[in-house]
Design a protein around this motif. Structure first.
Motif, PDB file in Angstrom:
ATOM      1  N   PHE A 151     -79.858 -11.560 -12.744  1.00 27.79           N
ATOM      2  CA  PHE A 151     -79.952 -12.731 -13.628  1.00 27.79           C
ATOM      3  C   PHE A 151     -80.904 -12.478 -14.795  1.00 27.79           C
ATOM      4  N   GLU A 152     -81.930 -11.663 -14.560  1.00 28.30           N
ATOM      5  CA  GLU A 152     -82.824 -11.376 -15.678  1.00 28.30           C
ATOM      6  C   GLU A 152     -82.184 -10.412 -16.671  1.00 28.30           C
ATOM      7  N   MET A 153     -81.271  -9.550 -16.190  1.00 24.58           N
ATOM      8  CA  MET A 153     -80.549  -8.683 -17.109  1.00 24.58           C
ATOM      9  C   MET A 153     -79.613  -9.518 -17.988  1.00 24.58           C
ATOM     10  N   ARG A 154     -79.023 -10.584 -17.403  1.00 22.87           N
ATOM     11  CA  ARG A 154     -78.133 -11.427 -18.203  1.00 22.87           C
ATOM     12  C   ARG A 154     -78.890 -12.053 -19.370  1.00 22.87           C
ATOM     13  N   THR A 155     -80.157 -12.410 -19.120  1.00 21.16           N
ATOM     14  CA  THR A 155     -80.899 -13.071 -20.193  1.00 21.16           C
ATOM     15  C   THR A 155     -81.207 -12.112 -21.344  1.00 21.16           C
ATOM     16  N   LEU A 156     -81.067 -10.796 -21.105  1.00 24.52           N
ATOM     17  CA  LEU A 156     -81.354  -9.839 -22.178  1.00 24.52           C
ATOM     18  C   LEU A 156     -80.187  -9.686 -23.140  1.00 24.52           C
ATOM     19  N   LEU A 157     -78.996 -10.156 -22.736  1.00 31.13           N
ATOM     20  CA  LEU A 157     -77.824  -9.977 -23.589  1.00 31.13           C
ATOM     21  C   LEU A 157     -77.909 -10.915 -24.783  1.00 31.13           C
ATOM     22  N   PRO A 158     -77.386 -10.474 -25.923  1.00 32.42           N
ATOM     23  CA  PRO A 158     -77.475 -11.335 -27.105  1.00 32.42           C
ATOM     24  C   PRO A 158     -76.775 -12.681 -26.922  1.00 32.42           C
ATOM     25  N   GLU A 159     -75.700 -12.709 -26.093  1.00 32.18           N
ATOM     26  CA  GLU A 159     -74.972 -13.985 -25.924  1.00 32.18           C
ATOM     27  C   GLU A 159     -75.790 -15.005 -25.139  1.00 32.18           C
ATOM     28  N   ALA A 160     -76.845 -14.553 -24.475  1.00 28.93           N
ATOM     29  CA  ALA A 160     -77.610 -15.477 -23.645  1.00 28.93           C
ATOM     30  C   ALA A 160     -78.408 -16.451 -24.492  1.00 28.93           C
ATOM     31  N   GLU A 161     -78.564 -16.120 -25.772  1.00 26.10           N
ATOM     32  CA  GLU A 161     -79.354 -16.978 -26.638  1.00 26.10           C
ATOM     33  C   GLU A 161     -78.546 -18.195 -27.060  1.00 26.10           C
ATOM     34  N   VAL A 162     -79.142 -19.375 -26.975  1.00 26.39           N
ATOM     35  CA  VAL A 162     -78.442 -20.599 -27.366  1.00 26.39           C
ATOM     36  C   VAL A 162     -78.563 -20.754 -28.875  1.00 26.39           C
ATOM     37  N   LYS A 163     -77.389 -20.775 -29.535  1.00 24.98           N
ATOM     38  CA  LYS A 163     -77.410 -20.926 -30.998  1.00 24.98           C
ATOM     39  C   LYS A 163     -77.312 -22.402 -31.347  1.00 24.98           C
ATOM     40  N   GLU A 164     -78.062 -22.805 -32.361  1.00 26.82           N
ATOM     41  CA  GLU A 164     -78.040 -24.226 -32.744  1.00 26.82           C
ATOM     42  C   GLU A 164     -76.744 -24.550 -33.467  1.00 26.82           C
ATOM     43  N   THR A 207     -74.307 -21.564 -25.166  1.00 29.10           N
ATOM     44  CA  THR A 207     -74.364 -22.426 -26.348  1.00 29.10           C
ATOM     45  C   THR A 207     -73.424 -23.615 -26.182  1.00 29.10           C
ATOM     46  N   LEU A 208     -72.189 -23.346 -25.718  1.00 31.66           N
ATOM     47  CA  LEU A 208     -71.224 -24.423 -25.526  1.00 31.66           C
ATOM     48  C   LEU A 208     -71.719 -25.406 -24.468  1.00 31.66           C
ATOM     49  N   LEU A 209     -72.332 -24.872 -23.428  1.00 29.79           N
ATOM     50  CA  LEU A 209     -72.795 -25.744 -22.348  1.00 29.79           C
ATOM     51  C   LEU A 209     -73.909 -26.670 -22.830  1.00 29.79           C
ATOM     52  N   VAL A 210     -74.854 -26.131 -23.555  1.00 28.97           N
ATOM     53  CA  VAL A 210     -75.971 -26.959 -24.017  1.00 28.97           C
ATOM     54  C   VAL A 210     -75.449 -28.050 -24.950  1.00 28.97           C
ATOM     55  N   GLU A 211     -74.507 -27.654 -25.805  1.00 26.80           N
ATOM     56  CA  GLU A 211     -73.940 -28.632 -26.732  1.00 26.80           C
ATOM     57  C   GLU A 211     -73.200 -29.725 -25.970  1.00 26.80           C
ATOM     58  N   ALA A 212     -72.389 -29.314 -24.983  1.00 27.46           N
ATOM     59  CA  ALA A 212     -71.637 -30.278 -24.186  1.00 27.46           C
ATOM     60  C   ALA A 212     -72.585 -31.196 -23.417  1.00 27.46           C
ATOM     61  N   ALA A 213     -73.669 -30.614 -22.883  1.00 26.65           N
ATOM     62  CA  ALA A 213     -74.614 -31.427 -22.125  1.00 26.65           C
ATOM     63  C   ALA A 213     -75.267 -32.466 -23.026  1.00 26.65           C
ATOM     64  N   HIS A 214     -75.607 -32.061 -24.241  1.00 23.31           N
ATOM     65  CA  HIS A 214     -76.188 -33.004 -25.195  1.00 23.31           C
ATOM     66  C   HIS A 214     -75.230 -34.147 -25.475  1.00 23.31           C
ATOM     67  N   ARG A 215     -73.970 -33.785 -25.732  1.00 25.35           N
ATOM     68  CA  ARG A 215     -73.002 -34.823 -26.099  1.00 25.35           C
ATOM     69  C   ARG A 215     -72.732 -35.764 -24.934  1.00 25.35           C
ATOM     70  N   THR A 216     -72.686 -35.212 -23.712  1.00 27.13           N
ATOM     71  CA  THR A 216     -72.445 -36.057 -22.546  1.00 27.13           C
ATOM     72  C   THR A 216     -73.608 -37.010 -22.337  1.00 27.13           C
ATOM     73  N   PRO A 218     -81.368 -18.846 -16.317  1.00 23.69           N
ATOM     74  CA  PRO A 218     -82.017 -19.991 -16.941  1.00 23.69           C
ATOM     75  C   PRO A 218     -81.669 -20.066 -18.432  1.00 23.69           C
ATOM     76  N   VAL A 219     -81.173 -21.224 -18.868  1.00 22.69           N
ATOM     77  CA  VAL A 219     -80.771 -21.390 -20.260  1.00 22.69           C
ATOM     78  C   VAL A 219     -81.789 -22.291 -20.940  1.00 22.69           C
ATOM     79  N   GLU A 220     -82.284 -21.822 -22.069  1.00 23.89           N
ATOM     80  CA  GLU A 220     -83.319 -22.574 -22.773  1.00 23.89           C
ATOM     81  C   GLU A 220     -82.771 -23.903 -23.278  1.00 23.89           C
ATOM     82  N   GLY A 221     -83.497 -24.972 -23.019  1.00 18.98           N
ATOM     83  CA  GLY A 221     -83.110 -26.268 -23.545  1.00 18.98           C
ATOM     84  C   GLY A 221     -82.080 -27.011 -22.718  1.00 18.98           C
ATOM     85  N   LEU A 222     -81.595 -26.391 -21.648  1.00 17.43           N
ATOM     86  CA  LEU A 222     -80.556 -27.057 -20.869  1.00 17.43           C
ATOM     87  C   LEU A 222     -81.115 -28.225 -20.062  1.00 17.43           C
TER      88      LEU A 222
END
Lengths: 452, 178
Positions: A439-452, B17-26, B41-45
């Protein structure tokens, strides 16, 4: 090539997704057939473990007289090996706790097996004071508990502090390792197709389902545990050094011991991490996860801690001369010219001079060279503890009480046997648990970052 | 005849990203009893699903204080009251010598409280949970991201909630039997 050399090599090679990272690490445990090499390695390690049990069994039957310890050297191999093993154990907690707090994300691919290494090294270490006790069946007397003898431990003694430090360290290391494993055990539960494996991994995973609330508390607890483990890891070898420093024996009674022990511990710990990581990444094809960057960084940590250790030796020698104390200056003379001089000179070569080759970038990035240098450092750190324990004790204040120490075959069998036990445990670990934190390796992938 | 009780409605997403957005909207749509599941662990979720009350630090503080105080009290009581021994004329209550064990006990209790407190607050171990009834949920520990609206939510309605979740463009939607 030049461009590649300029930019630091990545923590994880590009092209991986959450799915492929998961499959690559979990398949080692779940689907990869057990190789003959594994059976051979485990078999040898297991035989060595049996040899250790034989040596300890004979020890229990005959007593510590079968060892080379005599007065004045009452602390022989048992204490040398205890300090050596517990020092090796330090790298795991350093990597998982201190590097986590420092946000060194490269730690994510080596922390799991470094923590496992810590646990097994601490187990090997803990064995030695127990078998050294003479009456090991009374080991529980070390702990404060109400008893009909109306007796309590002496809390002004560093040996009692050591009991608390080492048992706390073992407990916290186990908790840290297990709690890091829980989400990965859930992955194994969901990936495995074998009913027995599903049940076993499922029970160990405690029903982990990755809820956002759970992750939130989990991350807080993990971070706080890291914060608690950070001073702990520095305190353990400090307390071990108090076992020596609080005594008045020349060569022990010095204030440089705590920092110099801690640096030495990290030095040997990283050497052991590299000696394990280099073959593991080769045999299991994990070069994409444990990259050149990890090897280089570990080599740099070894260089830095090695220099602190060298400073410690320097201060010891300087104080031997500067203090004007005849016993302290004799100690220095005795190390350089006494009967154990070849051991001391080998120690200087192994711990100070040979590791300086790590300044050369080409050697720092060569797995073979690093493996060899790490082996030299592990030998050197063992020699250091031998010098501290044996050479300090064998000639102290009175010439009439001088003596020599000759380890017997039982000493060697116990020592080599614990290496076998350690390796056997490592072999089992890489076979039944994910050796890299998925799970910590997954967080290193670029897709793991939440984009605004 | 009563239908199988339904635990909630679950939507599957491809990325954090899709999950956090969906969670916000819900959450913004007025659903309060929701949860999200991710393989890491996803930041902001946690904030997105409206989870703010984290008592883990308090539990660890209590554990650490308890360990330190009991460690010191143990040594004081043993060395000064129950079993006083004169060592080189040092006082029975020789506090500098007690620091190491006090420190170790602080760490030990703090660490144990952190791990077991976190597990207890999370309600773990819990080998069975309704979300495991959804076959696709096995991917929640690999590479998929899930959002659930619990049927206990006052706004929950099988058809309305499904329509709402469909509007979030998930990969799939499933009803979770309890």
């Amino acid at each position: 090539m030049d461009e590649q050399r300029q930019s630091a090599s990545p923590v994880i090679e590009p092209g991986y997704t959450f799915g492929t990272v998961t499959d690559k690490i979990s398949s080692i445990v779940l689907t990869r057939p057990t190789s003959n090499g594994w059976f051979l390695g485990f078999g040898v390690a297991f035989l060595l473990t049996m040899m250790m049990l034989f040596a300890i069994g004979y020890l229990f039957a005959r007593g510590v007289g079968i060892w080379g310890i005599t007065i004045p050297i009452g602390w022989g191999f048992a204490i040398v090996n205890f300090v050596w093993w517990i020092g090796i154990g330090h790298a795991g907690t350093l990597i998982s706790a201190i590097l986590l707090l420092l946000r060194q994300s490269w730690r994510n691919s080596i922390n799991r097996f470094a923590e496992a290494m810590t646990l097994f090294a601490v187990s090997a270490a803990g064995l030695f004071p127990l078998v050294h006790m003479g009456r090991p069946w009374l080991a529980y007397w070390l702990f404060p508990y109400p008893n009909t003898m109306n007796y309590w431990p002496q809390f002004r003694s560093p040996l009692v502090w050591d009991v608390f430090a080492v048992s706390t360290y073992a407990t916290i290391s186990l908790l840290f390792w297990f709690i890091g494993l829980v989400p990965d055990l859930a992955t194994l539960r969901d990936r495995s197709t074998n009913r027995a494996a599903q049940i076993i991994y499922g029970m160990l995973a405690l029903g982990w389902r990755g809820s956002a609330r759970h992750w939130h508390r989990y991350e807080t607890a993990y971070l706080l545990l890291a914060g608690l483990a950070t001073p702990l890891v520095l305190s353990v070898h400090t307390v071990v050094s108090f076992d020596f420093a609080i005594a008045i024996v020349p060569g022990w009674h010095t204030t440089i011991f705590p920092p110099y022990f801690v640096a030495g511990a990290i030095y040997s710990g990283f050497a052991m991490v590299l000696m394990l990581a280099i073959p593991i990444r080769k045999f299991y094809g994990l070069e994409d996860f444990i990259t050149e960057r990890h090897l280089q960084n570990s080599a740099k940590v070894m260089l830095a801690t090695g220099l602190i250790v060298a400073y410690g030796y320097g201060i010891e020698a300087f104080m031997g001369w500067y203090s004007g104390n005849r016993y302290d200056s004799f100690l220095l003379w005795n190390r350089l010219h006494g009967p154990y001089a070849p051991w001391y000179l080998s120690l200087l070569a192994c711990n100070i001079f040979i590791p300086q080759v790590l300044w050369i970038r080409k050697l720092r990035t060569s797995p073979v060279a690093l493996f060899l240098v790490s082996g030299v450092i592990l030998v050197g750190m063992w020699l250091e503890r031998f010098i501290i324990v044996v050479v300090s004790l064998h000639r102290d204040f009175l010439t009439s009480s001088w003596g020599m120490y000759y380890p017997t075959r039982w000493d060697w069998m116990t020592y080599i046997g614990t290496i076998g036990m350690f390796l056997a445990a490592m072999f089992l670990f890489v076979r039944i648990l994910p050796m890299i934190s998925i799970f910590e390796m997954r967080t290193l992938l670029p897709e793991a970052e939440v984009k605004e | 005849m009563k239908r199988t009780p339904i635990y909630g409605m679950m939507a599957e997403f491809d990325s954090p990203t899709l999950l956090v957005e969906a969670a916000h909207r819900t959450h913004d749509a007025g659903y309060l009893k929701i949860d999200a599941y991710s393989p890491f662990p996803v930041e902001g979720l946690a904030e997105a699903i409206g989870f703010h009350k984290n008592r883990v630090p308090l539990v660890v503080l209590i554990g650490g204080l308890l360990g330190g105080l009991s460690g010191y009290a143990l040594q004081y009581w043993i060395s000064a009251i129950s079993y006083p021994i004169n060592v080189g004329g040092k006082p029975y209550h020789s506090w500098p010598a007690f620091i190491v064990v006090t420190f170790e006990m602080t760490i030990l209790f703090g660490g144990i409280f952190a791990v077991f407190g976190m597990l207890a607050l999370n309600g773990l171990p819990m080998p069975y949970h309704p979300v495991f009834n959804v076959p696709r949920f096995a991917f929640a520990t690999k590479d998929r991201f899930f959002l659930i609206v619990f049927s206990t939510d006052p706004k929950y309605s099988p058809s309305e909630t499904r329509r709402f979740l469909e509007g979030l463009a998930p990969r799939s939607i499933s009803e979770v039997p309890s």
